[in-house]
Design a protein around this motif. Structure first.
Motif, PDB file in Angstrom:
ATOM      1  N   GLU A 186       0.829  -1.206   0.000  1.00  0.00           N
ATOM      2  CA  GLU A 186       0.000   0.000   0.000  1.00  0.00           C
ATOM      3  C   GLU A 186       0.864   1.256   0.000  1.00  0.00           C
ATOM      4  N   GLY A 187       1.985   1.221   0.709  1.00  0.00           N
ATOM      5  CA  GLY A 187       2.898   2.360   0.694  1.00  0.00           C
ATOM      6  C   GLY A 187       3.459   2.621  -0.685  1.00  0.00           C
ATOM      7  N   LEU A 188       3.861   1.557  -1.374  1.00  0.00           N
ATOM      8  CA  LEU A 188       4.378   1.703  -2.736  1.00  0.00           C
ATOM      9  C   LEU A 188       3.293   2.199  -3.677  1.00  0.00           C
ATOM     10  N   ARG A 189       2.091   1.657  -3.537  1.00  0.00           N
ATOM     11  CA  ARG A 189       0.987   2.108  -4.391  1.00  0.00           C
ATOM     12  C   ARG A 189       0.733   3.611  -4.214  1.00  0.00           C
ATOM     13  N   LEU A 190       0.732   4.060  -2.980  1.00  0.00           N
ATOM     14  CA  LEU A 190       0.477   5.472  -2.711  1.00  0.00           C
ATOM     15  C   LEU A 190       1.584   6.357  -3.276  1.00  0.00           C
ATOM     16  N   ILE A 191       2.838   6.006  -3.027  1.00  0.00           N
ATOM     17  CA  ILE A 191       3.954   6.833  -3.498  1.00  0.00           C
ATOM     18  C   ILE A 191       3.974   6.893  -5.016  1.00  0.00           C
ATOM     19  N   ARG A 192       3.766   5.764  -5.663  1.00  0.00           N
ATOM     20  CA  ARG A 192       3.768   5.762  -7.131  1.00  0.00           C
ATOM     21  C   ARG A 192       2.640   6.618  -7.680  1.00  0.00           C
ATOM     22  N   ARG A 193       1.495   6.599  -7.023  1.00  0.00           N
ATOM     23  CA  ARG A 193       0.371   7.409  -7.499  1.00  0.00           C
ATOM     24  C   ARG A 193       0.641   8.898  -7.330  1.00  0.00           C
ATOM     25  N   ILE A 194       1.200   9.284  -6.188  1.00  0.00           N
ATOM     26  CA  ILE A 194       1.480  10.691  -5.923  1.00  0.00           C
ATOM     27  C   ILE A 194       2.538  11.226  -6.881  1.00  0.00           C
ATOM     28  N   VAL A 195       3.631  10.485  -7.038  1.00  0.00           N
ATOM     29  CA  VAL A 195       4.718  10.941  -7.912  1.00  0.00           C
ATOM     30  C   VAL A 195       4.258  10.955  -9.366  1.00  0.00           C
ATOM     31  N   SER A 196       3.552   9.916  -9.796  1.00  0.00           N
ATOM     32  CA  SER A 196       3.071   9.861 -11.181  1.00  0.00           C
ATOM     33  C   SER A 196       2.110  11.007 -11.480  1.00  0.00           C
ATOM     34  N   TYR A 197       1.274  11.334 -10.500  1.00  0.00           N
ATOM     35  CA  TYR A 197       0.342  12.445 -10.691  1.00  0.00           C
ATOM     36  C   TYR A 197       1.102  13.754 -10.916  1.00  0.00           C
ATOM     37  N   ALA A 198       2.142  13.994 -10.133  1.00  0.00           N
ATOM     38  CA  ALA A 198       2.931  15.220 -10.301  1.00  0.00           C
ATOM     39  C   ALA A 198       3.628  15.243 -11.660  1.00  0.00           C
ATOM     40  N   VAL A 199       4.152  14.088 -12.088  1.00  0.00           N
ATOM     41  CA  VAL A 199       4.799  14.011 -13.408  1.00  0.00           C
ATOM     42  C   VAL A 199       3.789  14.331 -14.503  1.00  0.00           C
ATOM     43  N   ASP A 228      19.446  -5.940  -4.889  1.00  0.00           N
ATOM     44  CA  ASP A 228      18.822  -5.944  -6.211  1.00  0.00           C
ATOM     45  C   ASP A 228      17.306  -6.070  -6.116  1.00  0.00           C
ATOM     46  N   ALA A 229      16.819  -6.809  -5.126  1.00  0.00           N
ATOM     47  CA  ALA A 229      15.366  -6.937  -4.950  1.00  0.00           C
ATOM     48  C   ALA A 229      14.761  -5.615  -4.494  1.00  0.00           C
ATOM     49  N   VAL A 230      15.468  -4.911  -3.612  1.00  0.00           N
ATOM     50  CA  VAL A 230      14.979  -3.616  -3.127  1.00  0.00           C
ATOM     51  C   VAL A 230      14.966  -2.606  -4.262  1.00  0.00           C
ATOM     52  N   VAL A 231      16.053  -2.558  -5.037  1.00  0.00           N
ATOM     53  CA  VAL A 231      16.131  -1.619  -6.164  1.00  0.00           C
ATOM     54  C   VAL A 231      15.044  -1.929  -7.185  1.00  0.00           C
ATOM     55  N   ALA A 232      14.762  -3.206  -7.402  1.00  0.00           N
ATOM     56  CA  ALA A 232      13.728  -3.583  -8.364  1.00  0.00           C
ATOM     57  C   ALA A 232      12.372  -3.014  -7.973  1.00  0.00           C
ATOM     58  N   GLN A 233      12.086  -2.973  -6.676  1.00  0.00           N
ATOM     59  CA  GLN A 233      10.818  -2.392  -6.243  1.00  0.00           C
ATOM     60  C   GLN A 233      10.818  -0.878  -6.402  1.00  0.00           C
ATOM     61  N   GLY A 244      10.344  -0.087 -10.082  1.00  0.00           N
ATOM     62  CA  GLY A 244       9.325  -0.927 -10.699  1.00  0.00           C
ATOM     63  C   GLY A 244       8.166  -0.180 -11.311  1.00  0.00           C
ATOM     64  N   ALA A 245       8.176   1.142 -11.260  1.00  0.00           N
ATOM     65  CA  ALA A 245       7.085   1.944 -11.825  1.00  0.00           C
ATOM     66  C   ALA A 245       7.676   3.075 -12.655  1.00  0.00           C
ATOM     67  N   PRO A 246       8.010   2.821 -13.921  1.00  0.00           N
ATOM     68  CA  PRO A 246       8.605   3.865 -14.763  1.00  0.00           C
ATOM     69  C   PRO A 246       7.766   5.136 -14.861  1.00  0.00           C
ATOM     70  N   ALA A 247       6.462   5.034 -14.573  1.00  0.00           N
ATOM     71  CA  ALA A 247       5.628   6.232 -14.635  1.00  0.00           C
ATOM     72  C   ALA A 247       6.090   7.285 -13.645  1.00  0.00           C
ATOM     73  N   MET A 248       6.878   6.872 -12.627  1.00  0.00           N
ATOM     74  CA  MET A 248       7.433   7.854 -11.695  1.00  0.00           C
ATOM     75  C   MET A 248       8.560   8.644 -12.345  1.00  0.00           C
ATOM     76  N   SER A 249       8.908   8.285 -13.557  1.00  0.00           N
ATOM     77  CA  SER A 249       9.954   8.955 -14.326  1.00  0.00           C
ATOM     78  C   SER A 249      11.305   8.752 -13.658  1.00  0.00           C
ATOM     79  N   SER A 250      12.261   9.588 -14.008  1.00  0.00           N
ATOM     80  CA  SER A 250      13.611   9.447 -13.470  1.00  0.00           C
ATOM     81  C   SER A 250      13.676   9.789 -11.994  1.00  0.00           C
ATOM     82  N   ALA A 251      12.587  10.262 -11.401  1.00  0.00           N
ATOM     83  CA  ALA A 251      12.581  10.572  -9.973  1.00  0.00           C
ATOM     84  C   ALA A 251      12.937   9.352  -9.138  1.00  0.00           C
TER      85      ALA A 251
END
Length: 230
Positions: free
Chosen positions: A110-123, A188-193, A196-203
């Motif tokens: 849920e934390g990852l879902r929220l962060i990806r949504r917030i950052v993607s929205y700003a992008v 590598d597993a942590v970095v993959a997460q 894992g959401a390119p919509a967050m862009s280079s952020a």
């Protein structure tokens, strides 16, 4: 009295999670409750433990609603911003601002879902559906991952000129990632997460780079895809 009751409830709601769920869901469709919503996000108590999914949904609804641009609450020559005046409520940018780190610690999905949504929205707010001719391409295990808009690379830093909410979300993501590596999770597993959401862009890339660089020689191999990218 209302504020005191709310504060007491939020700090002990992990003992009655069903009431926490009901409370957060009661805000759906409510009018003129913006200040109360922001107050809850600023002082969340144990909501992340009691109702992580509902807290993530509540945060998305409070900060961006359905994703459409909201009417401006001020006039003047300053440019529009994705979160307008609400962003100023989360000064200074910090991993502990907002519910991001709480959710990552108690319910990572849920934390990852929220962060990806917030950052993607700003992008999307700043770039919309415009094509990026200068996107960054990184190869993870020979899989090509495209990260658009390199100008957002420094968004996880105070100097990155990002909305405070976005910087706080990315700082929380990095703090959580460091904690996971320190507790023994493979880098590598942590970095993959993280990426894992390119919509967050280079952020998301700078967060991954910082995690790799921080943890010494045992992170050299996971860092190769990042170092190999021009």
């Amino acid at each position: 009295m209302e504020a005191e009751l709310r504060t007491a409830f939020l700090y002990f709601c992990h003992r009655t999670p069903y009431l926490a769920v009901q409370y957060l869901e009661s805000f759906t469709g409510r009018q003129r409750a913006d200040e109360t919503r922001i107050g809850i996000l600023q002082s969340r108590g144990t909501l992340a433990q009691a109702a992580p999914k509902q807290l993530a949904d509540f945060t998305i609804d409070a900060l961006i609603g359905n994703g459409e641009r909201r009417p401006r609450r001020r006039s003047g020559p300053l440019p529009e911003k994705p979160f307008e005046y609400t962003d100023l409520k989360f000064l200074p940018a910090s991993p502990s601002q907002g519910p991001f780190l709480d959710l990552l610690l108690h319910c990572p999905e849920e934390g990852l879902r929220l962060i990806r949504r917030i950052v993607s929205y700003a992008v999307e707010f700043y770039r919309g559906d415009k094509k990026d001719d200068h996107a960054t391409v990184v190869y993870f295990n020979e899989d090509e991952v495209v990260f658009p808009w390199p100008e957002f690379y420094y968004w996880s830093r105070d100097t990155g000129n990002a909305p405070y909410l976005v910087t706080s979300a990315l700082m929380a993501l990095e703090a959580w990632a460091h904690k996971r590596v320190e507790e023994g999770d493979p880098v590598d597993a942590v970095v993959a997460q993280i990426v894992g959401a390119p919509a967050m862009s280079s952020a998301a890339l700078l967060v991954a780079v910082d995690v790799d660089l921080y943890h010494g020689s045992h992170t050299i191999e996971p860092a190769i895809p990042l170092v190999a990218c021009p």
